[in-house]
Motif scaffolding. Structure first.
Motif, short mmCIF file in Angstrom:
data_model
loop_
_atom_site.label_atom_id
_atom_site.label_comp_id
_atom_site.label_asym_id
_atom_site.label_seq_id
_atom_site.Cartn_x
_atom_site.Cartn_y
_atom_site.Cartn_z
N GLY A 1 -1.63 6.63 -13.20
CA GLY A 1 -2.47 6.38 -14.38
C GLY A 1 -3.94 6.48 -14.05
N PRO A 2 -4.78 5.80 -14.83
CA PRO A 2 -6.23 5.95 -14.71
C PRO A 2 -6.79 5.58 -13.34
N SER A 3 -6.16 4.70 -12.62
CA SER A 3 -6.69 4.28 -11.32
C SER A 3 -6.27 5.27 -10.25
N ALA A 4 -7.22 5.72 -9.45
CA ALA A 4 -6.91 6.63 -8.34
C ALA A 4 -6.67 5.86 -7.05
N GLU A 5 -6.82 4.55 -7.09
CA GLU A 5 -6.65 3.71 -5.90
C GLU A 5 -5.17 3.72 -5.49
N PRO A 6 -4.83 4.12 -4.24
CA PRO A 6 -3.44 4.25 -3.83
C PRO A 6 -2.78 2.93 -3.39
N VAL B 1 9.01 4.34 -12.51
CA VAL B 1 8.13 3.60 -13.41
C VAL B 1 6.85 3.16 -12.68
N LEU B 2 6.98 2.74 -11.41
CA LEU B 2 5.80 2.37 -10.64
C LEU B 2 4.97 3.60 -10.25
N ARG B 3 5.64 4.72 -9.96
CA ARG B 3 4.90 5.95 -9.64
C ARG B 3 4.07 6.41 -10.84
N ARG B 4 4.66 6.32 -12.04
CA ARG B 4 3.90 6.69 -13.25
C ARG B 4 2.71 5.76 -13.44
N ALA C 1 0.86 -1.18 0.00
CA ALA C 1 0.00 0.00 0.00
C ALA C 1 0.89 1.23 0.00
N VAL C 2 0.52 2.23 -0.77
CA VAL C 2 1.30 3.45 -0.85
C VAL C 2 0.43 4.63 -0.49
N ASP C 3 1.07 5.73 -0.06
CA ASP C 3 0.32 6.94 0.28
C ASP C 3 0.20 7.83 -0.95
N ALA C 4 -0.37 9.01 -0.79
CA ALA C 4 -0.60 9.93 -1.90
C ALA C 4 0.71 10.38 -2.54
N GLN C 5 1.81 10.36 -1.79
CA GLN C 5 3.12 10.72 -2.33
C GLN C 5 3.84 9.51 -2.92
N GLN C 6 3.13 8.41 -2.98
CA GLN C 6 3.62 7.15 -3.55
C GLN C 6 4.82 6.59 -2.79
N ARG C 7 4.78 6.79 -1.47
CA ARG C 7 5.75 6.14 -0.59
C ARG C 7 5.08 4.90 -0.03
N MET C 8 5.86 3.84 0.10
CA MET C 8 5.33 2.59 0.63
C MET C 8 4.94 2.80 2.09
N GLN C 9 3.68 2.50 2.42
CA GLN C 9 3.18 2.65 3.78
C GLN C 9 3.05 1.32 4.49
N TRP C 10 2.79 0.29 3.76
CA TRP C 10 2.56 -1.02 4.33
C TRP C 10 2.87 -2.04 3.25
N ALA C 11 3.43 -3.15 3.63
CA ALA C 11 3.73 -4.18 2.65
C ALA C 11 3.93 -5.52 3.35
N THR C 12 3.59 -6.57 2.63
CA THR C 12 3.90 -7.89 3.15
C THR C 12 5.41 -8.06 3.11
N PRO C 13 5.97 -8.96 3.90
CA PRO C 13 7.41 -9.17 3.87
C PRO C 13 7.93 -9.51 2.46
N LEU C 14 7.16 -10.27 1.70
CA LEU C 14 7.57 -10.62 0.34
C LEU C 14 7.68 -9.36 -0.53
N ALA C 15 6.68 -8.48 -0.43
CA ALA C 15 6.73 -7.23 -1.20
C ALA C 15 7.89 -6.36 -0.74
N GLN C 16 8.11 -6.31 0.57
CA GLN C 16 9.23 -5.51 1.09
C GLN C 16 10.55 -6.02 0.53
N SER C 17 10.74 -7.32 0.55
CA SER C 17 12.01 -7.87 0.06
C SER C 17 12.22 -7.59 -1.42
N ARG C 18 11.13 -7.57 -2.19
CA ARG C 18 11.23 -7.30 -3.63
C ARG C 18 11.42 -5.82 -3.93
N LEU C 19 10.78 -4.96 -3.15
CA LEU C 19 10.80 -3.54 -3.44
C LEU C 19 11.90 -2.76 -2.72
#
Length: 176
Positions: A166-171, A159-162, A128-146
């Motif tokens: 995009g069309p989805s406003a879901e953060p 590239v992920l921020r862009r 999950a990311v905030d409005a500034q596209q900073r990671m706010q919460w992540a599973t350990p697997l996502a953390q290790s990858r990101l």
């Protein structure tokens, strides 16, 4: 400090002590605890600022913080919750009440950890990311990858921020 230490040890908990905000931050980063009891009035960095810093760090953000302090006015209590605390216990403490509160918060924390482990076991990397596209919460697997891709501010790669802009406003999104 001695009273709560003895209460926790007698309650079956392992206890580490830090006597300053910076010491608490370093200890929590080095070996994240299951829960942090934090006094609002500490030398140097106070407990409120310490809690804010803990909640800024991805590796300590998930740790429940319980303020335990002699500061009893409403402004301090509200400030503790605004800083990210999950509870606020005033002194003098009532040992049985403190133990019950701690157990409740630990139970909630364990349920969240179990959920994260289940997502990891299923191979789901969720973030999950905030409005500034900073990671706010992540599973350990996502953390290790990101984690290797994050900038110093915890922001996702461009590239992920862009893609997020995009069309989805879901953060939040799921990486599989």
């Amino acid at each position: 400090l001695a009273v709560i230490h003895d209460t926790l040890v007698q309650g079956g908990y392992r206890v580490r002590i830090a006597t300053s905000g910076l010491g608490a931050l370093e200890s929590a980063r080095r070996m994240p605890p299951d829960l942090i009891l934090l006094d609002a009035a500490m030398p140097g960095m106070d407990g409120f600022d310490t809690c804010l810093r803990l909640k800024e760090l991805l590796e300590t953000r998930h740790i429940p913080v319980v303020f335990m302090t002699g500061l009893t006015d409403t402004d301090h209590v509200v400030r503790g919750f605004q800083a990210g605390g999950v509870d606020y216990v005033t002194k003098p403490i009532r040992p049985l009440e403190v133990l019950a509160r701690i157990e409740s918060h630990l139970r909630n924390s364990r349920q969240m950890a179990d959920t994260l482990r289940a997502a990891d076991a299923a191979g789901d990397a969720i973030v999950a990311v905030d409005a500034q596209q900073r990671m706010q919460w992540a599973t350990p697997l996502a953390q290790s990858r990101l984690r290797p891709l994050l900038d110093g501010d915890g922001q996702l790669p461009q590239v992920l921020r862009r893609w997020l802009a995009g069309p989805s406003a879901e953060p939040s999104f799921t990486l599989v």
